[in-house]
Scaffold this motif. Structure first.
Motif, short mmCIF file in Angstrom:
data_model
loop_
_atom_site.label_atom_id
_atom_site.label_comp_id
_atom_site.label_asym_id
_atom_site.label_seq_id
_atom_site.Cartn_x
_atom_site.Cartn_y
_atom_site.Cartn_z
N LEU A 153 -50.98 -13.06 18.84
CA LEU A 153 -50.24 -12.05 18.10
C LEU A 153 -48.84 -12.54 17.78
O LEU A 153 -48.35 -12.35 16.66
N LYS A 173 -52.83 -6.57 17.86
CA LYS A 173 -52.03 -5.64 18.67
C LYS A 173 -52.93 -4.57 19.27
O LYS A 173 -52.81 -4.24 20.45
N HIS A 223 -45.26 -2.13 21.85
CA HIS A 223 -44.76 -1.71 20.53
C HIS A 223 -43.36 -2.26 20.27
O HIS A 223 -43.03 -2.59 19.13
N TYR A 231 -43.88 -6.42 19.98
CA TYR A 231 -44.72 -6.88 18.87
C TYR A 231 -44.64 -5.89 17.70
O TYR A 231 -45.57 -5.16 17.42
#
Length: 102
Positions: free
Chosen positions: A32, A73, A92, A95
């Motif tokens: 990610l 995510k 949150h 990322y």
């Protein structure tokens, strides 16, 4: 018959499973992070591009990378929940997926 688990039995398996789960979380987090870095770089490149077909192609590429980042995510959050982690504010915050361009 003893009620004690054998040495290296259930506890060893539990430790191994948790280590594998943590390793999986780490791998998804790295993927990610790389995806978000590529997304930011692509967004910066597009800022300098004039309007036209080439930019529209980049916008489509950006939006696809963004969808992939959102999926990664989500995967990270699902894996965290499977491990018993219920609060994801840190995910949150760490990322942040940028908004769509199209």
């Amino acid at each position: 018959m003893s009620s004690r688990a054998p040495v290296g039995g259930t506890l060893s398996i539990e430790v191994h499973l948790r280590a594998e789960a943590a390793s999986s979380l780490k791998a998804v987090g790295h993927r990610l992070d790389r995806q978000l870095t590529a997304l930011r770089e692509l967004g910066a490149q597009m800022q300098a591009m004039p309007l036209g077909a080439a930019r529209e192609k980049r916008v489509a590429e950006y939006d696809e990378k963004r969808r992939e980042a959102e999926y990664l995510k989500w995967t990270l959050i699902v894996q965290r929940e499977a491990m018993g982690l219920a609060h994801h504010e840190d995910v949150h915050e760490l990322y942040r997926v940028p908004p769509k361009l199209s």
